[in-house]
Write a protein that holds these residues in place. Structure first.
Motif, PDB file in Angstrom:
ATOM      1  N   ILE A 972       1.365   9.591   6.188  1.00  0.00           N
ATOM      2  CA  ILE A 972       2.120  10.408   5.040  1.00  0.00           C
ATOM      3  C   ILE A 972       3.443   9.965   4.697  1.00  0.00           C
ATOM      4  N   ALA A 975       5.645  14.893   1.965  1.00  0.00           N
ATOM      5  CA  ALA A 975       4.619  16.232   1.715  1.00  0.00           C
ATOM      6  C   ALA A 975       5.383  17.540   1.510  1.00  0.00           C
ATOM      7  N   ILE A1026       0.895  15.885  -1.153  1.00  0.00           N
ATOM      8  CA  ILE A1026       1.187  15.077   0.034  1.00  0.00           C
ATOM      9  C   ILE A1026       0.934  13.452  -0.677  1.00  0.00           C
ATOM     10  N   PHE A1028       0.632   9.389   0.286  1.00  0.00           N
ATOM     11  CA  PHE A1028       0.400   8.695   1.397  1.00  0.00           C
ATOM     12  C   PHE A1028       0.970   7.130   0.950  1.00  0.00           C
TER      13      PHE A1028
END
Lengths: 1028, 490
Positions: A972, A975, A1026, A1028
């Protein structure tokens, strides 16, 4: 040889001495490390320079030592680096926090430096609309932008919103700003029901997916909008959607929201007196049930004290206060909204792309009212060559809304039914007794303007499906450094399919026969543009000239079939109905436009813009179909001009703008036609003439506006003030003015009337504290806008913009637009009510009782960040403005309202003087007769005009940014988690138990009326983002 | 050479722009026409519209609540009942009744009159037929409000008049009668081919029947002037008697509504708010053993004819057991029921009144009176035996004592359920005698319990046509529902 060495030595020396080297490097954005494209790298004082490419890379040859390299980019702080022999210079540009060079998106999608603009513009970022997310993105702008007034109607999931920019300028137009998504104007229609009932099918703006929005620019005045021609007369809201950016990680993003929706405000009910009239129970009918007609189906019976009686079903029962004080809390449920967006994006030197899919599901407070919507979005751009770039987008939106609630006087309005239900009736009994043995609806009264709410839940409903496609393709060709051509074509295409039905057995629905209605239709708005831009310097002037052309095509068609008298129960298709009817309709309109833009910049502190545009519309008569308009905008940065750059006054700008905008009208208003009537049984043809008379010499309407404003920054721009004064006069308005019915017609299309709209708007931003771990931002905005009706058509005294019961909202010469009229009590010269010998007041003159326009409205934003936590809140306020609540009137004379308890036992002694004696009235009037006589029989509106002043905690969001340390060993990249709430509570509400925003439609004058609205709701929940 | 090239370039550029502009213009022109309607049409389609509106107006939902209750045919339930209390707080209703009158029949017949008098489409026969419909349309408006726009009324399209002047009722009546005279003259000798073959909703283009309709309507208008302008009234009656009049139900002007959900009486009987028949009407029929009782009134749930009293207060109404009272009769309120605008029965009864008033001839009057009753019974399909029974009863013969009242009551019955004409008839003659409402269980309204004499001009008219309206009010008297109109002298 020696000479040769000397020469070489000299050469080397000379090279060394001037040290000509090549420099290259990469320019990134500070903090994000995203490469910056198009950063200007210039050898200061020369014309030698270059710009960075897609990877932020640049290189420059032959730079001498001691020269200064200047790296500049709009919106970022300029960096100067002195050459001392470096061959590589990498640097990270920092965003210009002082916002001296704020870049905004302006008309025709041209990015401009905000300081160069001569008109007012506000920009809203993505975070302001996609954290505390609303289904309709417009609602998220409420209170955040000065001059913009958003009223969210109370009409179930996916309802429409009233959107006004700088108030009202036209009497009969929709007054809504133009909405442009990525340069393509989209359908901006309003929605809603009428006072007589109906449903709100939502508006076209609710399909804009907040998660795809990159930024929103609000162009307030006509000066800002002249480039869009007549469409921009009411201002423009420019929405830029996200395009692919280069991100760390794999470029996948997730944005999830889950919000609960529950009841925030309901009317106050009394719980002491039950059904009956004049303090008595209703007489019992031959069928053993009480008389269910008026007034016995009201709550003016005896006091509920546990006595035995025959209830509405004809059963022996105990007459006692309702165990559930408020039927709303029992009937309505907690709803929810859930949305998930998954996006994929990327960018390289050949181009960029972004793919996103959003799924949104919701359920309203009425249990069968649901929403399901999916949005697919693809955006991509490619550099075909260094000079030729293409960009395109496709958005597909499919939505299905079930059982949009019926509103206002509609028989299926559950709020109306519940609010008038006699107070002794238990909702459980209503739920358990919906249909009798004959298949007929069971109700507590005979009136066909009401259903049993539970019967309506199960036996009447609607399904509203919509598929929408929005897309564009554009190409940008840099012929050379000075000359550039862009061409763009984009469409907004909507297909809808709407069915509504009601089962057999309810008097309210086709006299018990059952009904069915099916509408299908499509509409499109197709815009194509070509724009050539040439930039040059003439002495000290920097000049940009553009020439463009636009073609706009509007099309819509609809087919409607309806039937009544069902053959088989529970089957909803047209073949199942004995009587069927159909009609269809098609409209087309085309507008050609040619326009020119010029921007002149002198010395970096004086900017002057001109726009000239010509439109040619098929909706106007052939001889009059071409019209011109223009705008002039000027911006003077006096702080730069005077060389002031002290810490105290860090920014100073004056701006001014003038614009003249023309407008056409809807098609087919200049032609006399005959309609062929639909007949089934007749052997002969029947044709009819429309009640609206056409005009054969219609001219375009004209709006002239000007504004002046200033932007001031103090203490390094820790204090920023932006203020504007504006005035607009709209004349020759095209409208169908109502005419005397004795002419044989209802209205005639004319050029008539003038509205003057003026106002002040101001925005103040403060940064009391700013440090690494703690920042505090405050924002205030304020708007005062007045629209005065200067004149109407000659001989016409008023135009009724809307009516509810006997109150009306009107335009009258010399009065504020949107003045509410209704019957007052009969009064003497001192304003005292004149009371009859029966103790009752009497009906007086029809007078102005209020006005829909607030004295002012505004918002207050507060944002506090401490380390990784950010708390932001928005409080909105409206001061002044009135509305007419027929809902309260109904509850009063039906005796269900808390306020109807007054004088039940003793009677009510009206304030006033006796009509015959002139003495103070001392005759008590029966409370029921008083309420009924005042509100219903005499139609007096005075007591039902309510103050719309309110202060609302509109939005709260607490956001936690996960620190990098927490995410280090995951894939990640970033976030955030937010707890959000919308429309949480009234901090002050002058009208007490009614929400002043609870309108049933979203037209310009819709805020005048409230009628038994669904309870207001608040929503709260979580948002997770979030990357990625 | 270079100049030539430059010129050629310029010409090409100008030509390209020219082509672009002209093709734009062409394209806009293609979009100009409304695809949802036509720009020309045969006037027959507008004539049918006007005629149908005229008949639909006899069941008009807005005015039924008013005139229908004033005429004491029925009482409506729920909020529809309010006008029965003789109140005047109905501004919106007054407005819609005024608008509907002008927008239905008048809007479309004015267009027909324009088309049939315009060179190229001129047609005297059609024009004469249309005039009869126009007369009926305007007569209803002036009977309801008094002075109304007539010469300039309904001319919004044909003459672009959006603020029409009001004409006095006297001048309107004079002109209506003259128009009928000229229609009769034209139609008597007209070639039916030039009429509306295939597009006549009333008489299937039978011009003899059209002449009878025009002449009978003229008789109605003439008798309406009896007390206001006896001279014109009598001379017009003389003319009427010299031309054919309606004599049998064969001549009646009626229409059966087959479109949509049928006639409004049907939907009213089966829907909400229901209407229940008036005690005043039921008593009259019951007390005289009138066979029309079972035609005009349905039996209630227990097989009785039970009426509702007009004018009840809210409390008394609540106790009236309204829901269980007698509905309108099936013959009046079924999908196949006929809607009448003029009948032989009314014509005979008007002739009976005229024979008494102008010829002082009780014998002729009695004969016409009996013809009128018989025509009415036949009109409703009463069986022969019942007809002869009723004709033998004293009710069907003028007694010589109260002949005017006998005729007046029978006219009221013969007009059922055409409430509008019935209300005018009661206003003019005072028959049947309606009790003045003095009982505490009855509402006195804005008129002290006396049947309202007109509808008020709506406030919208004040807003949109103030000067002309004020002129009319100053001529006619206060804008109140108890201000009598010109012909109302009783």
């Amino acid at each position: 040889m020696k000479n040769l060495l000397t020469v070489i030595g000299l050469m080397v020396f000379s090279i060394m001495g001037t040290a000509q080297t090549s420099v290259s490097g990469t320019v990134l954005e500070k903090n994000t490390d995203i490469p910056l494209l198009g950063v200007s790298v210039l050898v200061k004082g020369t014309t030698i320079g270059t710009t960075t490419d897609f990877d932020g890379k640049y290189s420059i040859d032959n730079v001498s030592d001691g020269a200064v390299l200047e790296f500049s980019f709009l919106g970022f702080k300029t960096v100067e680096i002195t050459m001392t022999g470096q061959t590589t210079i990498d640097l990270a540009l920092e965003e210009d926090g002082e916002q001296l060079d704020e870049v905004v998106v302006t008309a025709l999608n041209i990015q401009r430096d905000k300081e160069s603009l001569g008109y007012s513009i506000s920009q809203v970022t993505a975070d302001q609309v996609n954290v505390a997310r609303e289904n309709n993105v417009m609602n998220s702008l409420s209170g955040k932008v000065s001059g913009l007034q958003i009223t969210q109607s109370n009409t179930g999931v996916d309802g429409s919103s009233r959107v006004l920019l700088r108030g009202i300028t036209t009497i009969s137009g929709n007054n809504r700003p133009l909405v442009v998504v990525d340069g393509i104007p989209i359908n901006n229609g309003s929605g809603g029901a009428g006072g007589g009932g109906g449903i709100d099918r939502g508006d076209a703006l609710s399909d804009i997916n907040p998660d795809d929005v990159a930024s929103i620019s609000v162009l307030k005045g006509a000066g800002a909008a002249a480039a869009y021609g007549s469409l921009g007369m009411n201002g423009v809201i420019l929405i830029t959607t996200k395009s692919g950016t280069k991100k760390k990680g794999v470029g996948i993003g997730l944005n999830s929201s889950f919000l609960f929706t529950d009841i925030a405000l309901t009317p106050d009910f009394q719980n002491e007196y039950g059904s009956g009239a004049f303090g008595d129970f209703a007489p019992i009918n031959a069928d053993g049930r009480p008389v269910l007609d008026y007034p016995f189906s009201w709550s003016w019976g005896p006091k509920m004290e546990g006595q035995a009686y025959t209830n509405w079903l004809g059963r022996q029962d105990v007459y006692a206060p309702n165990p559930n004080r408020n039927p709303y809390n029992e009937f309505y449920q907690t709803g929810f909204t859930m949305s998930n967006t998954l996006s994929f994006e990327g960018r390289n030197d050949k181009g960029s792309f972004r793919l996103a899919i959003t799924d949104e599901d919701g359920q309203g407070i009425v249990s069968n009212n649901t929403l399901s919507k999916q949005t697919f979005n693809m955006r991509g751009s490619s550099n075909l060559t260094d000079k030729l770039k293409i960009d395109g987008k496709m958005t597909y939106i499919t939505s299905k809304v079930k059982n949009r609630p019926e509103l206002a006087e509609g028989s299926g309005n559950t709020a109306l039914q519940l609010s008038l239900m006699p107070r002794d009736i238990r909702l459980q009994d209503v739920a358990n007794n919906t249909i009798n043995v004959n298949g007929e609806e069971i109700k507590w009264n005979l009136d066909n303007t009401f259903n049993n709410p539970y019967w309506a839940l199960e036996n009447a409903g609607n399904v509203d499906e919509k598929d929408r496609f929005q897309g564009f393709i554009s190409t940008n060709w840099d012929l050379n450094e000075r000359f550039n051509i862009t061409a763009k074509s984009g469409i907004d295409y909507i297909v809808y399919d709407f069915t509504s039905f009601g089962a057999r057995g309810a008097n309210a629905i086709s006299n018990g026969l059952g009904s069915y209605n099916h509408q299908t239709g499509k509409s499109s708005i197709w815009n194509s543009d070509i724009l050539g831009t040439y930039t040059t310097n003439i002495s000290d002037f920097n000049v940009t000239l553009s020439l463009g052309a636009n073609y706009r095509n509007e099309f819509s068609s609809a087919l409607n079939v309806s039937g009544n008298d069902a053959k088989v129960d529970g089957f909803y298709q047209i073949s199942n109905y004995k009587n069927s009817f159909s009609n269809e309709n098609t409209t087309k309109k085309g507008i050609y436009s040619f326009y020119g833009l010029g921007q002149f910049n002198y010395g970096g502190y004086l900017y002057f813009d001109v726009t000239l545009r010509n439109d040619n519309s098929s909706a106007l008569p052939k001889t009059n179909n071409s019209y011109w308009y223009h705008s002039e905008n000027m911006s003077l940065l006096f702080s730069k001009l005077l060389g002031l750059n002290s810490r105290i006054l860090s920014q100073g700008k004056l701006r001014g703008s003038f614009a003249k905008v023309g407008n056409d009208t809807s098609p087919y208003r200049t032609q006399a036609v005959y309609n062929v009537d639909q007949t089934v049984t007749l052997p002969y043809t029947v044709a009819s003439i429309s009640g609206s008379l056409p005009s054969f010499d219609l001219r375009p309407e004209t709006s002239e506006s000007w504004e002046i404003g200033t932007e001031l920054g103090f203490l390094d721009n820790r204090i920023l003030l932006d203020a504007t004064y504006y005035q607009t006069n709209t004349t020759d308005q095209i409208m169908a003015v109502p005419i005397s019915g004795t002419s044989g017609f209802d209205s005639k299309v004319v050029n008539a009337g003038e509205i003057q709209n003026k106002g002040i708007e101001a925005q103040l931003n403060l940064i009391p504290f700013d440090s690494e771990s703690f920042t505090w931002n405050l924002g205030f905005n304020f708007t005062k806008s007045n629209s005065k009706v200067v004149s109407l058509n000659e001989g016409l005294q008023n135009i009724v913009l809307g009516t509810l019961w006997t109150a009306s909202v009107e335009a009258r010469p010399g009065q504020e637009f949107g003045t509410i009229y209704g019957n007052d009590f009969l009064r003497d010269n001192f304003g005292r009510k004149i009371i009859g010998n029966d103790g009752l007041a009497q009906r007086g003159e029809r007078v102005a009782l209020g006005n829909i326009n607030p004295d002012w409205y505004g918002g207050f934003t507060n944002q506090i960040r401490f380390k990784n936590f950010t708390l932001s809140s928005l409080i909105t306020a409206q001061v002044g403005g009135e509305y007419y609540s027929y809902g309260r009137g109904y509850r009063l004379f039906f005796g269900t309202d808390q306020r109807s308890l007054v004088g039940r036992e003793t009677g009510i002694i009206e304030d006033g003087i006796n009509e015959f004696t002139g003495f103070e009235n001392d005759v008590p009037a029966n409370a029921m007769l008083k309420q009924f006589t005042d509100i219903f029989a005499n139609e007096v509106a005075t007591d039902l005009i309510l103050d719309a002043t309110n202060v609302k905690l509109r939005e709260v969001a607490l956001t936690f940014d996960f620190p990098e340390t927490m995410l280090r060993n995951t894939f990640i990249q970033s976030a955030t988690l937010s707890a959000v709430g919308r429309n949480l509570l009234f901090l002050y509400n002058a009208s007490g138990d009614i929400d002043p925003e609870a309108t049933y439609s979203s037209g310009p004058a819709s805020t005048a009326f409230e009628h038994s609205s669904l309870p207001s709701t608040r929503s709260y929940g979580l948002n997770l983002k979030i990357n990625f | 050479m270079k100049n030539t090239q430059n010129n050629i370039r310029k010409i090409v550029v100008v030509a390209l722009f020219g082509i672009l502009f002209s093709s734009c213009e062409k394209h806009l022109e293609n979009l100009y026409d409304n695809p949802n309607a036509v720009t020309t049409i045969d006037d027959s389609a507008l004539f049918t519209k006007a005629v149908r509106s005229l008949f639909q107006g006899t069941t008009d939902q807005a005015s039924a609540r008013f005139a229908g209750q004033y005429a004491h045919y029925f009482v409506a339930g729920s909020t529809w009942r309010a006008p029965d209390q003789y109140g005047d707080g109905f501004d919106g209703d007054y407005n819609s009744m005024l608008k509907e009158g002008y927008s239905g029949t008048i809007r479309h017949i004015e267009e027909v009159l324009l088309i049939t008098s315009t060179a190229g489409t001129q047609n005297n026969v059609r024009h004469a037929m249309a005039d009869i419909i126009a007369v009926l349309g305007y007569a209803k408006m002036t009977d309801a409000f008094g002075d109304v726009p007539y010469n300039e009324g309904g001319k919004g399209k044909s003459e672009n008049i959006i603020q029409p002047r009001y004409d006095s009722q006297q001048s309107i009546y004079t002109d209506l009668i003259a128009r009928l005279a000229s229609s009769i003259a034209v139609l008597k000798t007209a070639n039916p081919e030039l009429g509306y073959p295939g597009s006549d909703p009333i008489f299937d283009n039978n011009l003899d029947k059209w002449v009878r309709l025009a002449n009978s309507v003229r008789l109605r208008l003439a008798m309406r002037l009896r007390y206001a302008d006896p001279g014109l009234s009598q001379s017009t009656v003389v003319q009427c008697l010299s031309e054919p009049l309606m004599e049998t139900p064969e001549h009646d002007a009626f229409m059966i509504e087959t479109e949509g959900t049928g006639n409004a009486w049907f939907t009213r009987r089966t829907g909400f708010p229901s209407i229940k028949m008036s005690t005043f009407l039921i008593d009259q029929l019951q007390n005289t053993s009138d066979p029309r009782l079972s035609i005009f009134v349905s039996q209630d749930g227990s097989g009785q004819y039970s009426g509702i009293t007009n004018g009840l207060t809210d409390q008394a109404f609540g106790n009236s057991n309204f829901a269980n009272l007698s509905d309108m009769g099936l013959a009046l309120s079924s999908p196949e029921s006929k809607l009448f605008v003029m009948t032989a029965a009314e014509t005979w009864l008007l002739r009976a009144e005229a024979a008494l008033a102008y010829d002082n001839d009780p014998t002729a009057a009695n004969s016409f009176f009996r013809n009128g009753i018989e025509a009415s019974l036949n009109q409703w399909g009463v069986e022969a035996a019942e007809i002869s029974d009723f004709m033998a009863s004293p009710i069907a013969t003028l007694s010589g004592n109260n002949d005017e009242e006998q005729i007046g009551v029978q006219l009221w019955l013969a007009l059922t359920p055409n409430y509008f004409e019935s209300w005018s008839h009661i206003r003019r003659t005072g028959f049947p005698v309606l009790p003045v409402r003095t009982d505490p269980g009855l509402h006195q309204g804005a008129t002290n319990g006396i049947m309202p004499k007109r509808f008020n001009y709506p406030s919208f008219e004040q807003s949109s046509n103030a000067t002309n309206l004020q002129e009319a009010i100053s001529r006619q008297g206060a804008n109140k529902i108890d201000t009598p109109i010109w012909w109302d002298k009783n």
